[in-house]
Design a protein around this motif. Structure first.
Motif: not given
Length: 584
Positions: A481-494
């Motif tokens: 809740k502090w420094d999670g990256i802000a981006r537009s694309t995120a991976q989800v592992y199987p």
């Protein structure tokens, strides 16, 4: 010619003066001619999609708050839309270049995109979003530079280099599309390209002779910024440079905590910036490698991109085995831990002077929660389809945003479920009802057997958690809740989940999709509709005066005529037409 050049410069100045009436920020104008050319990236001649006869297309190099004008001429034999992946299109989903917001550009037509890169910096890319065309090319890099008054959180690099990597098939997009339409898998790619080129011949058995490969020429002792995007179809790639550290500095518009990696997994649709110092002795050239992840490496050996890093004082060619990647073919824990280590630099300024971390996302109350689950492909009405939460999305003949503007009923349903449906899967145009100025939590649950990458248009979201197993409400206890990256694309592992938080402050209709092109093509997407309910609000730009019409609104479409364009667009088109005439 001198007279013509003077005319062109005059026309350009007039265009810019006209543009100044719309905004005080500078304009950056580009002409994109999208056509087929013949190329042989893997040694076999094939049809690829080029921009201005280049494969990959030219880099769009712009600065924060620039007004960007891209006149796209469609010289393909099918409809076209260009999507600007990661560009947030603030207040203007009209310019996003996806079927939910735009009617396609017909063959032999042109259409002018005009948007502002408002409060953005970073590394992104563009690509054609229709008909599986990305599998044949049409992609290129986007650089959004900081304004001079905003410091970057590292010393100015000696050079700025863009690199696009991606899996590649010798068959073109129409053949691959037919394979998917027939209910079949695409199978293993034929290779991996680096900047549109095949592998250096590091192995005489695996790599045939005569393939053109990418060479990056550098000066010893200098530090370069390398912007790397995975523009491929469905393969996660590990990127590395022999004997060199990759100092991660930025990802899709967010400056990161700077950390050294010997290699980094870059999943489909993702972009990163690395600072690389040329600190080796140049006894020979060095390998640049992009290799397939989470596969049987013995079978997939040929699915490896290899380029060359060449110092100006290099003493010889690269030789010997490639630098090893992660040795965890069937263990994705290493990759997940690496992904978790990527953190937001909360003290750095982004596009604005204030620190990135001044937006304290962890203290905002969530207003909406959506659990989106994907599974392996299923059969619906005799067709092989992919789903999100049991729904396979069907693109409407009339774009969603256009239907709203003209109050066309029955185009879509605003009923996308907050949790996966329990009945049989179905094909629908079902859309998420986003709450304007709300704060949405989305859990992406991947119950397929391969990595899925998800992208959302219009926003940078916060990646706050990921883990294996099924997400539960107790999983929130692990969120960053502090420094999670802000981006537009995120991976989800199987067999895993990824949680993201989105501040819903951008009015429009925004695509939420898998970046795995085969799964996206078969229906694994939806849209989020964000409407400001206040009367007479100005939180969204009006419909462009050059908007194309299709579907239920086809009768509104006039034959193409530049008189339908705005003054800025009209001037720009006239100038470009004059340029083409002069060189014809």
């Amino acid at each position: 010619m001198a007279g013509f050049c003077s005319f062109s410069l005059l026309a350009l100045n007039v265009c810019l003066l006209l543009g100044s009436s719309f905004a005080d920020d500078p304009y950056a104008s580009f002409e994109f001619v999208v056509s087929y050319i013949t190329a042989s990236p893997l040694g076999v001649p094939q049809q690829v999609i080029a921009v201005n006869k280049k494969f990959p297309g030219p880099t769009i190099n712009i600065t924060t708050n620039n007004n960007v004008v891209v006149n796209v001429r469609n010289k393909l034999d099918e409809n076209l839309l260009m999507h600007w992946s990661g560009i947030q299109q603030r207040r203007s989903s009209w310019q996003d270049g996806l079927l939910g917001t735009n009617c396609p550009i017909p063959p032999k037509w042109n259409w002018t995109y005009q948007f502002q890169v408002k409060d953005q910096v970073g590394s992104f890319y563009y690509f054609p979003s229709l008909n599986f065309q990305k599998a044949s090319g049409g992609f290129g890099s986007i650089i959004v530079n900081n304004r001079a008054i905003i410091p970057i959180p590292f010393d100015t690099p000696y050079g700025d280099i863009t690199i696009v990597i991606g899996d590649w098939y010798i068959q073109n997009h129409t053949a691959l599309r037919k394979t998917l339409n027939a209910g079949k898998d695409l199978g293993m790619p034929d290779g991996v390209l680096i900047n549109g080129k095949g592998p250096y011949r590091y192995n005489d058995t695996l790599v045939p002779a005569g393939i053109d490969y990418e060479t990056l020429s550098v000066e010893p002792g200098k530090t370069y910024r390398l912007r790397v995007s995975n523009v491929g179809i469905s393969t996660s790639l590990n990127f590395r440079i022999q004997n060199h550290n990759l100092l991660l500095a930025e990802s899709e518009g967010s400056y990161t905590v700077q950390q050294n990696y010997t290699s980094l997994d870059i999943h489909v649709g993702q972009s990163y910036s690395f600072l690389v110092t040329m600190d080796q002795n140049a006894s020979s050239d060095y390998y640049i490698v992009a290799s397939a992840r989470f596969v049987n490496e013995t079978i997939w050996q040929r699915v490896t991109g290899v380029g060359i890093l060449h110092y100006s004082n290099s003493k010889g060619k690269a030789s010997g085995p490639l630098p090893a990647g992660p040795q965890d073919q069937f263990d994705k824990t290493y990759s997940m831990n690496q992904a978790r280590s990527i953190r937001w630099n909360v003290t750095a300024s982004g596009a604005r002077p204030n620190p990135q971390g001044s937006f304290r996302y962890g203290s905002i109350n969530v207003t909406d929660v959506y659990v989106l689950k994907n599974k392996p492909p299923v059969t619906i009405d005799g067709k092989r389809r992919t789903t999100l939460s049991g729904i396979s999305f069907v693109n409407p003949a009339t774009p969603i945003r256009l239907a709203d503007e003209y109050k066309v009923k029955g185009v879509y349903k605003l009923d996308f479920p907050t949790k996966p449906i329990t009945g049989p899967p179905r094909m629908e145009t079902s859309v998420i009802n986003g709450t304007y100025r709300g704060f949405m939590e989305v859990i992406l649950q991947n119950n397929d057997t391969k990595v899925q990458t998800y992208h959302m248009s219009g926003y940078a979201f916060f990646v706050v958690g990921m883990d294996y197993g099924e997400w539960t409400e107790n999983s929130r206890g692990t969120y960053n809740k502090w420094d999670g990256i802000a981006r537009s694309t995120a991976q989800v592992y199987p067999g895993a989940w990824t949680a993201i938080l989105i501040s819903m402050d951008n009015v429009g209709v925004w695509n939420l999709r898998t970046e795995n092109l085969d799964s996206w093509y078969l229906g694994q997407e939806t849209y989020v509709r964000v409407v400001n309910p206040e009367p007479n609000n100005k939180t969204e730009f009006p419909i462009p005066d050059n908007a194309l019409f299709c579907g239920a609104l086809s009768n509104k479409q006039k034959p193409q005529d530049i008189s339908s364009a705005s003054s800025m667009q009209r001037c720009f088109i006239l100038m470009i037409s004059a340029l083409f005439s002069a060189f014809a």
